[in-house]
Motif scaffolding. Structure first.
Motif, PDB file in Angstrom:
ATOM      1  N   PHE A 153      33.500  65.382 -19.887  1.00 55.22           N
ATOM      2  CA  PHE A 153      32.557  66.398 -19.423  1.00 55.22           C
ATOM      3  C   PHE A 153      31.462  65.802 -18.554  1.00 55.22           C
ATOM      4  N   MET A 154      31.059  66.603 -17.569  1.00 47.58           N
ATOM      5  CA  MET A 154      29.892  66.284 -16.741  1.00 47.58           C
ATOM      6  C   MET A 154      29.233  67.608 -16.373  1.00 47.58           C
ATOM      7  N   ASP A 155      27.957  67.741 -16.700  1.00 49.81           N
ATOM      8  CA  ASP A 155      27.205  68.965 -16.384  1.00 49.81           C
ATOM      9  C   ASP A 155      27.935  70.217 -16.865  1.00 49.81           C
ATOM     10  N   ASP A 156      28.403  70.184 -18.108  1.00 53.09           N
ATOM     11  CA  ASP A 156      29.103  71.310 -18.740  1.00 53.09           C
ATOM     12  C   ASP A 156      30.427  71.672 -18.077  1.00 53.09           C
ATOM     13  N   LYS A 157      30.925  70.810 -17.226  1.00 55.76           N
ATOM     14  CA  LYS A 157      32.237  71.006 -16.595  1.00 55.76           C
ATOM     15  C   LYS A 157      33.239  70.054 -17.239  1.00 55.76           C
ATOM     16  N   LEU A 158      34.468  70.501 -17.353  1.00 55.30           N
ATOM     17  CA  LEU A 158      35.557  69.712 -17.922  1.00 55.30           C
ATOM     18  C   LEU A 158      36.330  69.042 -16.792  1.00 55.30           C
ATOM     19  N   LEU A 159      36.577  67.762 -16.942  1.00 55.25           N
ATOM     20  CA  LEU A 159      37.313  67.019 -15.922  1.00 55.25           C
ATOM     21  C   LEU A 159      38.815  67.101 -16.200  1.00 55.25           C
ATOM     22  N   LEU A 160      39.565  67.415 -15.157  1.00 57.58           N
ATOM     23  CA  LEU A 160      41.026  67.377 -15.219  1.00 57.58           C
ATOM     24  C   LEU A 160      41.528  66.471 -14.106  1.00 57.58           C
ATOM     25  N   ILE A 161      42.710  65.903 -14.330  1.00 60.23           N
ATOM     26  CA  ILE A 161      43.358  65.091 -13.311  1.00 60.23           C
ATOM     27  C   ILE A 161      44.717  65.705 -13.009  1.00 60.23           C
ATOM     28  N   ASN A 162      45.104  65.610 -11.761  1.00 64.50           N
ATOM     29  CA  ASN A 162      46.412  66.120 -11.346  1.00 64.50           C
ATOM     30  C   ASN A 162      47.361  64.926 -11.302  1.00 64.50           C
ATOM     31  N   LEU A 163      48.198  64.816 -12.328  1.00 64.27           N
ATOM     32  CA  LEU A 163      49.126  63.693 -12.436  1.00 64.27           C
ATOM     33  C   LEU A 163      50.360  63.945 -11.580  1.00 64.27           C
ATOM     34  N   ARG A 164      50.847  62.918 -10.942  1.00 61.53           N
ATOM     35  CA  ARG A 164      51.966  63.044 -10.012  1.00 61.53           C
ATOM     36  C   ARG A 164      53.209  63.682 -10.628  1.00 61.53           C
ATOM     37  N   ARG A 176      53.273  65.349 -13.840  1.00 66.41           N
ATOM     38  CA  ARG A 176      53.051  66.330 -14.906  1.00 66.41           C
ATOM     39  C   ARG A 176      52.128  67.468 -14.522  1.00 66.41           C
ATOM     40  N   GLY A 177      51.430  67.369 -13.439  1.00 66.24           N
ATOM     41  CA  GLY A 177      50.464  68.404 -13.091  1.00 66.24           C
ATOM     42  C   GLY A 177      49.108  68.136 -13.730  1.00 66.24           C
ATOM     43  N   TRP A 178      48.290  69.171 -13.840  1.00 68.57           N
ATOM     44  CA  TRP A 178      46.924  69.050 -14.332  1.00 68.57           C
ATOM     45  C   TRP A 178      46.910  68.737 -15.821  1.00 68.57           C
ATOM     46  N   ILE A 204      35.995  71.498 -13.791  1.00 65.87           N
ATOM     47  CA  ILE A 204      36.182  72.943 -13.881  1.00 65.87           C
ATOM     48  C   ILE A 204      35.346  73.525 -15.009  1.00 65.87           C
ATOM     49  N   ASN A 205      35.166  74.823 -14.957  1.00 68.31           N
ATOM     50  CA  ASN A 205      34.576  75.533 -16.083  1.00 68.31           C
ATOM     51  C   ASN A 205      35.621  75.493 -17.201  1.00 68.31           C
ATOM     52  N   PRO A 206      35.258  75.041 -18.408  1.00 63.52           N
ATOM     53  CA  PRO A 206      36.239  74.953 -19.495  1.00 63.52           C
ATOM     54  C   PRO A 206      36.964  76.270 -19.790  1.00 63.52           C
ATOM     55  N   GLU A 207      36.315  77.384 -19.506  1.00 66.43           N
ATOM     56  CA  GLU A 207      36.960  78.690 -19.734  1.00 66.43           C
ATOM     57  C   GLU A 207      38.174  78.910 -18.835  1.00 66.43           C
ATOM     58  N   ASN A 208      38.282  78.145 -17.744  1.00 66.58           N
ATOM     59  CA  ASN A 208      39.384  78.316 -16.795  1.00 66.58           C
ATOM     60  C   ASN A 208      40.537  77.352 -17.022  1.00 66.58           C
ATOM     61  N   ILE A 209      40.536  76.631 -18.131  1.00 65.27           N
ATOM     62  CA  ILE A 209      41.535  75.593 -18.371  1.00 65.27           C
ATOM     63  C   ILE A 209      42.963  76.124 -18.276  1.00 65.27           C
ATOM     64  N   ILE A 210      43.211  77.309 -18.761  1.00 67.18           N
ATOM     65  CA  ILE A 210      44.576  77.846 -18.797  1.00 67.18           C
ATOM     66  C   ILE A 210      45.149  78.040 -17.388  1.00 67.18           C
ATOM     67  N   ARG A 211      44.295  78.151 -16.395  1.00 66.25           N
ATOM     68  CA  ARG A 211      44.749  78.283 -15.001  1.00 66.25           C
ATOM     69  C   ARG A 211      45.301  76.972 -14.453  1.00 66.25           C
ATOM     70  N   TYR A 212      44.933  75.869 -15.080  1.00 65.30           N
ATOM     71  CA  TYR A 212      45.305  74.547 -14.581  1.00 65.30           C
ATOM     72  C   TYR A 212      46.363  73.855 -15.437  1.00 65.30           C
ATOM     73  N   HIS A 213      46.121  73.788 -16.727  1.00 70.27           N
ATOM     74  CA  HIS A 213      46.940  72.967 -17.629  1.00 70.27           C
ATOM     75  C   HIS A 213      48.238  73.701 -17.963  1.00 70.27           C
ATOM     76  N   HIS A 214      49.367  73.110 -17.626  1.00 67.75           N
ATOM     77  CA  HIS A 214      50.680  73.752 -17.790  1.00 67.75           C
ATOM     78  C   HIS A 214      51.124  73.907 -19.244  1.00 67.75           C
ATOM     79  N   GLY A 215      50.619  73.078 -20.139  1.00 68.44           N
ATOM     80  CA  GLY A 215      51.057  73.129 -21.529  1.00 68.44           C
ATOM     81  C   GLY A 215      49.954  73.503 -22.493  1.00 68.44           C
ATOM     82  N   TRP A 216      48.967  74.257 -22.024  1.00 67.09           N
ATOM     83  CA  TRP A 216      47.824  74.584 -22.873  1.00 67.09           C
ATOM     84  C   TRP A 216      48.283  75.396 -24.069  1.00 67.09           C
ATOM     85  N   ASP A 217      47.756  75.059 -25.263  1.00 68.50           N
ATOM     86  CA  ASP A 217      48.171  75.761 -26.478  1.00 68.50           C
ATOM     87  C   ASP A 217      47.010  75.845 -27.464  1.00 68.50           C
ATOM     88  N   ASP A 218      47.299  76.398 -28.642  1.00 69.91           N
ATOM     89  CA  ASP A 218      46.267  76.600 -29.669  1.00 69.91           C
ATOM     90  C   ASP A 218      45.641  75.299 -30.147  1.00 69.91           C
TER      91      ASP A 218
END
Length: 175
Positions: free
Chosen positions: A38-49, A51-53, A137-151
């Protein structure tokens, strides 16, 4: 505590989130280490060659602690540095997996350790390793990026966000 069953290849594997900020599981059974950064209430994601985000993480190298592993992986994949707080771990249980055998590279019971990493520096992004870009990103938007997001991931994220809120409250109380 959340438990779910997932398909890994042809196998069914039981995953259970264990929130534990006090004690790590046995080192020889830790299969990977991951971080919600996290930085400034934003969640960091990386786009892996391949696997995606995703969030930074990987396998522990010889003589490396889990925290050192996360810091190395976070730098290699996202070019960030910061301080870590242990969140807990996912228990990866192969007891109900008929395809698991004792020659597997993974233990019958393994652990994926999770940390919260508070970013203190974004270094120049060079894309030299597995990742091709990073985003805050805003953590609330994680599902738009992460392909395997789950509970399970959501429960860990909620806890990571709660830890930050508790820190903020303590700072206000102590000031």
């Amino acid at each position: 505590m959340t438990t779910k069953y997932v398909k890994w290849g042809e196998a069914q594997v039981k995953l259970t989130w264990n929130r534990n900020t006090k004690q790590l599981p046995p080192r020889e059974q830790i299969t990977s280490v991951h971080g919600y950064c996290f930085m400034d209430d934003k969640l960091l994601l990386i786009n892996l060659r391949h696997r995606g985000w995703d969030f930074p993480g990987g396998h522990i190298e010889e003589e490396e602690t889990p925290e050192e592993c996360l810091k190395r992986e976070a730098y290699e994949e996202a070019y960030i540095t910061g301080s870590c707080s242990l969140l807990g771990y996912i228990v990866v249980d192969h007891n109900e997996n008929p395809n698991w055998d004792e020659n597997s590279p993974y233990p019958l019971i393994g652990y994926q350790v999770f940390y919260r990493l508070d970013i203190d520096q974004l270094h120049d992004f060079k894309a030299q390793y597995e990742s091709k870009e990073r985003a805050l990103i805003n953590p609330e938007n994680i599902i738009r990026y992460h392909h395997g997001w789950d509970d399970l991931y959501q429960e860990i994220l909620n806890y990571a966000l709660q830890i930050n809120t508790n820190r903020d409250l303590l700072e206000v109380i102590n000031s």
